[in-house]
Design an enzyme around this catalytic site. Sequence first.
Site, PDB file in Angstrom:
ATOM      1  CG  ASP A   1     -10.844   3.880   4.789  1.00 23.33           C
ATOM      2  OD1 ASP A   1     -10.474   4.982   4.639  1.00 23.33           O
ATOM      3  OD2 ASP A   1      -9.943   3.475   3.814  1.00 23.33           O
TER       4      ASP A   1
ATOM      5  NE  ARG B   1      -7.678  10.968   6.503  1.00 26.38           N
ATOM      6  CZ  ARG B   1      -7.188  10.302   5.797  1.00 26.38           C
ATOM      7  NH1 ARG B   1      -8.426   9.410   5.059  1.00 26.38           N
ATOM      8  NH2 ARG B   1      -6.477  10.792   5.507  1.00 26.38           N
TER       9      ARG B   1
ATOM     10  CG  HIS C   1      -2.284   0.709   1.704  1.00 26.21           C
ATOM     11  ND1 HIS C   1      -2.976   0.871  -0.012  1.00 26.21           N
ATOM     12  CD2 HIS C   1      -2.656   2.181   1.316  1.00 26.21           C
ATOM     13  CE1 HIS C   1      -3.988   1.766   0.223  1.00 26.21           C
ATOM     14  NE2 HIS C   1      -3.377   3.002   0.721  1.00 26.21           N
TER      15      HIS C   1
ATOM     16  CB  SER D   1      -7.466   5.755   6.036  1.00 27.63           C
ATOM     17  OG  SER D   1      -7.003   5.774   5.389  1.00 27.63           O
TER      18      SER D   1
ATOM     19  CE  LYS E   1      -6.966   1.845   2.433  1.00 22.95           C
ATOM     20  NZ  LYS E   1      -7.557   2.738   2.975  1.00 22.95           N
TER      21      LYS E   1
HETATM   22  N1  URA Z   1      -4.358   5.648   1.690  1.00 21.83           N
HETATM   23  C1  URA Z   1      -5.253   5.172   2.599  1.00 21.83           C
HETATM   24  O1  URA Z   1      -5.916   4.451   2.161  1.00 21.83           O
HETATM   25  N2  URA Z   1      -5.868   6.435   3.266  1.00 21.83           N
HETATM   26  C2  URA Z   1      -4.688   7.102   3.557  1.00 21.83           C
HETATM   27  O2  URA Z   1      -5.309   7.977   4.188  1.00 21.83           O
HETATM   28  C3  URA Z   1      -3.595   7.503   2.959  1.00 21.83           C
HETATM   29  C4  URA Z   1      -3.596   6.668   1.728  1.00 21.83           C
END
Ligand code: URA
Length: 445
Positions: A161, A168, A82, A183, A187
């Site tokens: 999220d 956000r 990620h 966040s 995930k």
């Molecule tokens: N990627 C994400 O999934 N969440 C964030 O807050 C920033 C980058």
Amino acid sequence: MNTVELIRKKREGGSLGENELRYLITGYIRDEIPDYQMSAFLMACYFKGMNPEETLSFTRLMLESGETVDLSEISGIKVDKHSTGGVGDKVSLILAPMAAACGVPVPMISGRGLGHTGGTLDKLESIPGFRTNLTIPEYKHIIRDTGAVMIGQTKEIAPADKKMYALRDVTATVECIPLIAGSIMSKKLAEGIDALVLDVKTGRGAFMRTLDQSIQLAKTLVDIGTGFGKETIGFITNMNQPLGSAVGNWLEVAESVHCLRGELGSNDSSSDLMEVTYTLSGAMLFLGKKAKSIEDGIEKCRKSISDGSAYKKLLDLVQAQGGNIEAIKNLESYPLSEFSIEIKSSEQGFIGNIDPFEIGMAGILLGAGRQKIDDVIDPKAGIVLKKKTGDAVNAGDPLAIFYTDREEVISEVRKRISDAFKIQPVQPQRQPMILKIVDKDGVRK
Ligand code: URA
């Protein structure tokens, strides 16, 4: 409990207990707390932060807002990657098929564009027919059959999220370590992984602009991952110019397809992109026990490009998720924007810098990102860079081309992109792309 009191407590710098955070998160996903109160809470977090225990509780509650997928019936060590978000960051589109082609199962839950950065989901959805809102049985079925699956947060997986991320994005509350950590890790911990590679971007196009802030974010993410029993490695990578050449959803898919087909050399505008992609995917192979070291993993990933297996894996993935593989095989068949505008250099010299934040903001104006929660993305819109930092340039050479259907933004975007290019008389030194590695043992070069 009273929402206003909790907002005020955070605004005054207090720390919230688990029950207080639960009240806010569950109230928000049940629509009992409106967007305007959650926005105020998020802004209070932006200014006052959270302590480590609060960040951990926040992440756990975000995770528990939905289900955790059990992938134990799928053999192999499941590894995902990620990114904390960048401009032109299409690494996931190349890395997921590449790692899967090398035998690592890749279950991936991604987000949409956030702030000035692009999102993997918006990029995937620019492929005609591609479905990112799969059910959990479909998700499991595709990872079992294809070796990779790429979806978004759903009603079942990380729903808090899904809702908070969108809020956000349009309330300038992204750049906050605990909110980013909650966040990302909610995930990632929900998707059924065994190990995780993190790409923590640093620089003008990242949410964390300084190396110190990026290291702090990486440590927070690695600690959470390790605390949940997942082997986690973070790489701090350079985000001081857009990654690769394309910025905008379909344009980035097209660049990724060219990279997967091995059509780009090591000296072209995608070489920074491929350096980051190979490093992260090499680490995935290492964590997935398909390589003896990260370097060995990088070699295997390079081979998956040269033997065509990574590109074939992309086609399989697109087909499995309902996408039209003819659009991928024949990139030129994709519809074109009404306007395509070339920006030329007015001087001679070297490109000293291309401001990724300005390029990201220009992309949003063109239609490639959102300014309001319900804005519809134009998948064709975006920018292709014709020069990168360090390139020599003559007066009249093309610097970039942008694509849009919005005539009214052309003059503002032209200025933003021109201003983003800094031209100087001497060639700048090449900046390293991989700055640090962070794992449970600490930070190293
Ligand atoms: N990627 C994400 O999934 N969440 C964030 O807050 C920033 C980058």
